[in-house]
Design a protein around this motif. Structure first.
Motif, PDB file in Angstrom:
ATOM      1  N   PHE A  65      -2.958  22.913  -0.965  1.00 29.09           N
ATOM      2  CA  PHE A  65      -2.575  24.063  -1.786  1.00 29.09           C
ATOM      3  C   PHE A  65      -2.078  23.610  -3.158  1.00 29.09           C
ATOM      4  CE2 PHE A  65       0.817  26.861  -3.304  1.00 29.09           C
ATOM      5  CZ  PHE A  65       0.137  28.066  -3.396  1.00 29.09           C
ATOM      6  N   GLN A  66      -1.297  22.564  -3.197  1.00 27.82           N
ATOM      7  CA  GLN A  66      -0.774  22.073  -4.468  1.00 27.82           C
ATOM      8  C   GLN A  66      -1.871  21.516  -5.355  1.00 27.82           C
ATOM      9  OE1 GLN A  66       2.117  19.314  -2.947  1.00 27.82           O
ATOM     10  NE2 GLN A  66       3.765  20.836  -2.843  1.00 27.82           N
ATOM     11  N   ARG A  67      -2.831  20.822  -4.766  1.00 25.37           N
ATOM     12  CA  ARG A  67      -3.942  20.287  -5.567  1.00 25.37           C
ATOM     13  C   ARG A  67      -4.817  21.414  -6.112  1.00 25.37           C
ATOM     14  NH1 ARG A  67      -4.497  14.841  -5.153  1.00 25.37           N
ATOM     15  NH2 ARG A  67      -3.389  13.802  -3.444  1.00 25.37           N
TER      16      ARG A  67
ATOM     17  N   VAL B 141       3.123  14.307 -14.090  1.00 20.42           N
ATOM     18  CA  VAL B 141       2.125  14.716 -15.074  1.00 20.42           C
ATOM     19  C   VAL B 141       1.838  16.211 -14.975  1.00 20.42           C
ATOM     20  CG1 VAL B 141      -0.284  14.430 -15.764  1.00 20.42           C
ATOM     21  CG2 VAL B 141       1.093  12.430 -15.188  1.00 20.42           C
ATOM     22  N   CYS B 142       1.709  16.709 -13.767  1.00 18.99           N
ATOM     23  CA  CYS B 142       1.278  18.098 -13.573  1.00 18.99           C
ATOM     24  C   CYS B 142       2.429  19.105 -13.648  1.00 18.99           C
ATOM     25  CB  CYS B 142       0.558  18.235 -12.232  1.00 18.99           C
ATOM     26  SG  CYS B 142      -0.927  17.233 -12.091  1.00 18.99           S
ATOM     27  N   PHE B 143       3.644  18.691 -13.274  1.00 20.48           N
ATOM     28  CA  PHE B 143       4.747  19.649 -13.193  1.00 20.48           C
ATOM     29  C   PHE B 143       5.970  19.244 -14.013  1.00 20.48           C
ATOM     30  CE2 PHE B 143       2.401  20.014  -9.155  1.00 20.48           C
ATOM     31  CZ  PHE B 143       2.003  21.340  -9.260  1.00 20.48           C
ATOM     32  N   GLY B 144       5.922  18.130 -14.712  1.00 18.64           N
ATOM     33  CA  GLY B 144       6.984  17.789 -15.633  1.00 18.64           C
ATOM     34  C   GLY B 144       8.247  17.231 -15.009  1.00 18.64           C
ATOM     35  N   PHE B 145       8.145  16.515 -13.901  1.00 19.88           N
ATOM     36  CA  PHE B 145       9.313  15.854 -13.317  1.00 19.88           C
ATOM     37  C   PHE B 145       9.708  14.677 -14.203  1.00 19.88           C
ATOM     38  CE2 PHE B 145       8.130  18.426  -9.850  1.00 19.88           C
ATOM     39  CZ  PHE B 145       9.182  18.474  -8.937  1.00 19.88           C
TER      40      PHE B 145
ATOM     41  N   LYS C 282       0.833  -1.214   0.000  1.00 19.86           N
ATOM     42  CA  LYS C 282       0.000   0.000   0.000  1.00 19.86           C
ATOM     43  C   LYS C 282       0.861   1.254   0.000  1.00 19.86           C
ATOM     44  CE  LYS C 282      -4.042  -1.998   2.321  1.00 19.86           C
ATOM     45  NZ  LYS C 282      -4.933  -1.921   3.508  1.00 19.86           N
ATOM     46  N   LYS C 283       1.955   1.220   0.752  1.00 18.11           N
ATOM     47  CA  LYS C 283       2.837   2.390   0.798  1.00 18.11           C
ATOM     48  C   LYS C 283       3.468   2.641  -0.569  1.00 18.11           C
ATOM     49  CE  LYS C 283       7.008   2.259   2.452  1.00 18.11           C
ATOM     50  NZ  LYS C 283       8.192   2.137   3.337  1.00 18.11           N
ATOM     51  N   GLN C 284       3.943   1.593  -1.226  1.00 16.77           N
ATOM     52  CA  GLN C 284       4.539   1.761  -2.541  1.00 16.77           C
ATOM     53  C   GLN C 284       3.514   2.255  -3.562  1.00 16.77           C
ATOM     54  OE1 GLN C 284       6.295  -1.992  -3.487  1.00 16.77           O
ATOM     55  NE2 GLN C 284       8.084  -1.706  -2.162  1.00 16.77           N
ATOM     56  N   LYS C 285       2.307   1.759  -3.460  1.00 17.43           N
ATOM     57  CA  LYS C 285       1.259   2.211  -4.368  1.00 17.43           C
ATOM     58  C   LYS C 285       0.964   3.693  -4.155  1.00 17.43           C
ATOM     59  CE  LYS C 285      -3.470   1.089  -5.772  1.00 17.43           C
ATOM     60  NZ  LYS C 285      -4.644   0.207  -5.516  1.00 17.43           N
ATOM     61  N   ARG C 286       0.931   4.127  -2.904  1.00 20.03           N
ATOM     62  CA  ARG C 286       0.694   5.537  -2.601  1.00 20.03           C
ATOM     63  C   ARG C 286       1.844   6.408  -3.106  1.00 20.03           C
ATOM     64  NH1 ARG C 286      -0.276   4.673   2.210  1.00 20.03           N
ATOM     65  NH2 ARG C 286       1.729   5.197   3.180  1.00 20.03           N
ATOM     66  N   HIS C 287       3.080   5.918  -2.951  1.00 22.94           N
ATOM     67  CA  HIS C 287       4.235   6.681  -3.439  1.00 22.94           C
ATOM     68  C   HIS C 287       4.220   6.796  -4.960  1.00 22.94           C
ATOM     69  CE1 HIS C 287       6.837   5.908   0.420  1.00 22.94           C
ATOM     70  NE2 HIS C 287       5.761   6.636   0.650  1.00 22.94           N
ATOM     71  N   ARG C 288       3.895   5.724  -5.657  1.00 20.45           N
ATOM     72  CA  ARG C 288       3.848   5.780  -7.118  1.00 20.45           C
ATOM     73  C   ARG C 288       2.784   6.756  -7.594  1.00 20.45           C
ATOM     74  NH1 ARG C 288       4.649   0.051  -6.802  1.00 20.45           N
ATOM     75  NH2 ARG C 288       2.412  -0.271  -7.027  1.00 20.45           N
ATOM     76  N   LYS C 289       1.677   6.793  -6.904  1.00 24.06           N
ATOM     77  CA  LYS C 289       0.606   7.727  -7.274  1.00 24.06           C
ATOM     78  C   LYS C 289       1.060   9.167  -7.098  1.00 24.06           C
ATOM     79  CE  LYS C 289      -4.294   8.578  -6.352  1.00 24.06           C
ATOM     80  NZ  LYS C 289      -5.461   8.179  -5.511  1.00 24.06           N
ATOM     81  N   THR C 290       1.780   9.462  -6.001  1.00 32.95           N
ATOM     82  CA  THR C 290       2.273  10.817  -5.763  1.00 32.95           C
ATOM     83  C   THR C 290       3.309  11.211  -6.805  1.00 32.95           C
ATOM     84  OG1 THR C 290       1.881  10.508  -3.394  1.00 32.95           O
ATOM     85  CG2 THR C 290       3.305  12.320  -4.039  1.00 32.95           C
ATOM     86  N   VAL C 291       4.223  10.283  -7.123  1.00 31.90           N
ATOM     87  CA  VAL C 291       5.239  10.566  -8.131  1.00 31.90           C
ATOM     88  C   VAL C 291       4.591  10.833  -9.479  1.00 31.90           C
ATOM     89  CG1 VAL C 291       7.156   9.560  -9.412  1.00 31.90           C
ATOM     90  CG2 VAL C 291       7.066   9.306  -6.940  1.00 31.90           C
ATOM     91  N   ARG C 292       3.576  10.080  -9.820  1.00 33.22           N
ATOM     92  CA  ARG C 292       2.881  10.282 -11.091  1.00 33.22           C
ATOM     93  C   ARG C 292       2.192  11.648 -11.128  1.00 33.22           C
ATOM     94  NH1 ARG C 292      -0.656   6.537 -10.666  1.00 33.22           N
ATOM     95  NH2 ARG C 292       0.831   4.855 -11.103  1.00 33.22           N
ATOM     96  N   PHE C 293       1.669  12.085  -9.992  1.00 38.36           N
ATOM     97  CA  PHE C 293       1.010  13.398  -9.916  1.00 38.36           C
ATOM     98  C   PHE C 293       1.996  14.506 -10.280  1.00 38.36           C
ATOM     99  CE2 PHE C 293       0.303  17.195  -7.300  1.00 38.36           C
ATOM    100  CZ  PHE C 293      -0.960  17.565  -7.714  1.00 38.36           C
ATOM    101  N   PHE C 294       3.195  14.483  -9.703  1.00 35.60           N
ATOM    102  CA  PHE C 294       4.167  15.530  -9.974  1.00 35.60           C
ATOM    103  C   PHE C 294       4.757  15.402 -11.382  1.00 35.60           C
ATOM    104  CE2 PHE C 294       4.189  15.669  -5.307  1.00 35.60           C
ATOM    105  CZ  PHE C 294       4.126  17.036  -5.103  1.00 35.60           C
TER     106      PHE C 294
END
Length: 324
Positions: free
Chosen positions: A153-155, A18-22, A4-16
């Motif tokens: 704030f970021q969302r 897609v939205c900010f071009g990391f 579950k922790k890894q899944k949550r981390h992958r989701k956060t990484v994908r957010f940044f």
């Protein structure tokens, strides 16, 4: 729990991403507190521990101000200072040494143009950086590393930026309005020029009469023409197969051969299917025994009794008579 922790981390990484071009490999900016935490909990090598957390390759960075701060702490943080010296140095442009949190906040700036992940154990610094739109934060808890989820704030910033992309800006709206007015003015001028040209009797500008010409001669289609569907043949799989020419030729060839021989068709011999009989010693027709069945002709019947010239027959066998 780890899944579950890894899944949550992958989701956060994908957010940044897609939205900010990391982009990979991710750049992680570490301060002295985070380096000390890695050494204290034996999370070494550091790049491997962070790559497992982010599920991607990473590059570790620090600043000269962070190194100066660790050096001032003396022998207590000598191991952390030696480990931090192995990291890449991010440019901070400070003539005088400042505190580590102020240096990191200045390197990040308002937009985090370098796309840094910030790894720190300082809670105040993390709260401060949560107000910057595109700064992912990493912290350690005992012998595990965690990636913070995007703050409110970021969302909200991402939602507002998406809405702005859907609407025209003032500059784009003015350019579009100017373009439409110029196009409409040119169209009006062309229409007025055509009307004036048709009014004068100029042989070069006479209207062309197309009423006496067909569509093919004018090379103009008056209306949309659709192709008519042609009648299709039956399904070949559902149709009975026709007799081939070879069979007909064979049949005709046989007839020709018969005619060429004697001029008369040969009579086809019919096979006789009548039963065979064997003459007995007394001139009577003897019965024919097949297996355990006995066939007795009518001629052996005398009176009201059946007689068997060959003697008595077991009663279990079946007896039939067949006339010749």
């Amino acid at each position: 729990m780890r899944f579950k922790k890894q899944k949550r981390h992958r989701k956060t990484v994908r957010f940044f991403c897609v939205c900010f071009g990391f982009r990979q490999p991710f750049k992680v900016l570490c301060d002295g507190t985070f380096v000390h935490h890695l050494l204290h909990n034996d999370l070494t090598p550091a790049d491997k521990a962070l790559s497992n957390c982010l599920s991607a390759p990473v590059k570790l960075f620090t600043t000269s101000c962070v190194l100066a701060e660790l050096k001032k702490l003396g022998a207590a943080q000598s191991a952390s200072f030696q480990a931090a010296r192995k990291l890449a140095i991010a440019r901070c442009d400070h003539e005088k040494v400042v505190s580590a949190d102020a240096c990191i906040a200045e390197v990040i700036g308002e937009n985090n143009s370098e796309h840094f992940f910030v790894a720190t154990q300082d809670a105040d610094l993390r709260k401060k950086l949560q107000k910057v739109p595109n700064v992912p934060l990493i912290f350690g808890l005992r012998n595990a590393l965690f990636l913070e989820q995007p703050s409110k704030f970021q969302r909200d910033f991402v939602k507002s930026s998406e809405e702005k992309r859907l609407h025209l800006t003032e500059k784009e709206y003015k350019a579009l309005e100017k373009r439409t007015t110029s196009v409409s003015a040119n169209a009006d001028e062309e229409d007025s020029g055509d009307e004036e040209g048709l009014g004068h009797h100029n042989p070069g500008l006479q209207p062309h009469d197309t009423r006496n010409y067909s569509g093919k001669e004018r090379d103009v289609k008056d209306r949309v023409r659709f192709k008519r569907k042609k009648a299709k043949g039956p399904n070949p799989l559902s149709v009975k197969k026709k007799k081939g020419h070879e069979n007909l030729n064979r049949a005709s060839g046989k007839e020709v051969k018969g005619d060429d021989g004697n001029g008369e068709n040969k009579r086809k011999r019919k096979r006789s299917r009548r039963g065979k009989t064997v003459a007995g010693a007394d001139g009577l027709h003897a019965p024919i025994i097949v297996g355990i069945q006995v066939f007795i002709p009518y001629s052996t019947y005398e009176g009201s009794l059946w007689t068997n010239p060959l003697g008595n027959v077991d009663g279990d066998c079946d007896i039939w008579c067949e006339g010749l």
